[in-house]
Enzyme design. Sequence first.
Site, PDB file in Angstrom:
ATOM      1  N   HIS A  12       0.810  -1.241   0.037  1.00 18.54           N
ATOM      2  CA  HIS A  12      -0.088  -0.077  -0.064  1.00 18.54           C
ATOM      3  C   HIS A  12       0.946   1.293   0.036  1.00 18.54           C
ATOM      4  O   HIS A  12       0.335   2.310   0.401  1.00 18.54           O
ATOM      5  CB  HIS A  12      -0.927  -0.065   1.045  1.00 18.54           C
ATOM      6  CG  HIS A  12      -0.472  -0.023   2.489  1.00 18.54           C
ATOM      7  ND1 HIS A  12      -0.812  -0.747   3.826  1.00 18.54           N
ATOM      8  CD2 HIS A  12       1.000   0.693   2.871  1.00 18.54           C
ATOM      9  CE1 HIS A  12      -0.228  -0.306   4.715  1.00 18.54           C
ATOM     10  NE2 HIS A  12       0.965   0.293   4.393  1.00 18.54           N
ATOM     11  N   HIS A  59      -2.877   4.410   9.625  1.00 21.48           N
ATOM     12  CA  HIS A  59      -1.334   4.962  10.325  1.00 21.48           C
ATOM     13  C   HIS A  59      -1.490   6.048  11.148  1.00 21.48           C
ATOM     14  O   HIS A  59      -1.298   7.167  10.816  1.00 21.48           O
ATOM     15  CB  HIS A  59      -0.535   5.130   8.921  1.00 21.48           C
ATOM     16  CG  HIS A  59      -0.299   3.959   8.037  1.00 21.48           C
ATOM     17  ND1 HIS A  59      -1.337   3.423   7.238  1.00 21.48           N
ATOM     18  CD2 HIS A  59       0.938   3.083   7.929  1.00 21.48           C
ATOM     19  CE1 HIS A  59      -0.685   2.413   6.608  1.00 21.48           C
ATOM     20  NE2 HIS A  59       0.507   2.196   6.697  1.00 21.48           N
ATOM     21  N   HIS A 197      10.126  -3.888   4.460  1.00 24.55           N
ATOM     22  CA  HIS A 197      10.432  -2.263   4.444  1.00 24.55           C
ATOM     23  C   HIS A 197      10.517  -1.831   5.899  1.00 24.55           C
ATOM     24  O   HIS A 197       9.761  -2.449   6.964  1.00 24.55           O
ATOM     25  CB  HIS A 197       9.350  -1.387   3.807  1.00 24.55           C
ATOM     26  CG  HIS A 197       7.917  -1.292   4.202  1.00 24.55           C
ATOM     27  ND1 HIS A 197       6.859  -2.405   4.126  1.00 24.55           N
ATOM     28  CD2 HIS A 197       7.074  -0.293   4.530  1.00 24.55           C
ATOM     29  CE1 HIS A 197       5.803  -2.013   4.888  1.00 24.55           C
ATOM     30  NE2 HIS A 197       6.059  -0.602   4.769  1.00 24.55           N
ATOM     31  N   GLU A 244       3.372  -5.545   8.548  1.00 23.71           N
ATOM     32  CA  GLU A 244       2.211  -5.442   7.905  1.00 23.71           C
ATOM     33  C   GLU A 244       1.599  -6.809   7.243  1.00 23.71           C
ATOM     34  O   GLU A 244       0.438  -6.975   6.972  1.00 23.71           O
ATOM     35  CB  GLU A 244       2.067  -4.322   7.084  1.00 23.71           C
ATOM     36  CG  GLU A 244       2.308  -2.971   7.605  1.00 23.71           C
ATOM     37  CD  GLU A 244       2.337  -1.765   6.692  1.00 23.71           C
ATOM     38  OE1 GLU A 244       2.227  -0.592   7.116  1.00 23.71           O
ATOM     39  OE2 GLU A 244       2.652  -1.898   5.473  1.00 23.71           O
TER      40      GLU A 244
END
Length: 298
Positions: A12, A59, A197, A244
């Site tokens: 995303h 977030h 990431h 995630e």
Amino acid sequence: MARITASVYTSHVPAIGAALDLGKDHEPYWQKVFAGYEFSRQWLKASKPDVIFLVYNDHANAFSLELIPTFAIGTAAAYAIADEGWGPRPVPEVKGHPELASHIAHSVIQDDFDLTIVNRMDVDHGLTVPLSLMCGRLDPARDAWPCPVIPFAVNVVQYPVPSGRRCFELGRAIRKAVESYDQPLNVQVWGTGGMSHQLQGPRAGLINAAWDNRFLDRLVAEPAALAATPHIEYVREAGSEGIELVMWLIARGAMSDVALSAAGGATGTQARAPRVVHRFYHVPASNTAVGHLILESA
Ligand code: DHB
Ligand code: FE
């Protein structure tokens, strides 16, 4: 009865949304990312879902450190686009499906999963970027997303986060809920976020392509074993934000080859493994490895 016909998995990365919104998607850097979704946009049009159950993470836009639901289901009729600091993205409002969402909340909570019911929330890039990747650029004044969306937010930002196993078992409960809904709806479950990431600290910029690709292989072929991966392995191998990826296990747990109960056998028959209709992996997009899979129920 409603049926889960397919699951979609995608990163995303917020910069993807910005690239699309600013018309940079044909620039060489971004073209390589969007090329991986050309098939997917055609596939989504052809598959005509009635509802998308979209597993994502907020977030710190809808929820702050004041209130941290582990699992939150959106039961509203509509969701505004969050302002993440540069104004809301220029994309259509997200329409919900309060009836199916309420049914799923009832079924899943009675199946012992504690969900937070959310009647009002704004949705951030975690939800809108996957929609944009799968639908292309839409004009908020004229266009709409292809169908209602049930936002399902998972806390993977503030520790403690839920385990992969819990997410996988929640997927089963979601499928049981969908299949007990008394309308002939074509439902897709999307698992979003990832892949490797890390946005912070000395390891910022970490990408682990070998680990990511093994995750994709195992998500297809041995999801129950993959679900046993402890959270610390995600962090070590895929970076702090690689966690995630546990959200992908919710979507995978909702597929029809996974037995309905943890004890197994509740379906009576041995369902076949899903078909992999698309797989894509690309590095880099911003600080992130982009991974994408589409699985159809066999
Ligand atoms: C980036 C990736 C994310 O998943 C996110 O939520 C924010 C930023 C990035 O690659 O910059
Ligand atoms: Fe993120």
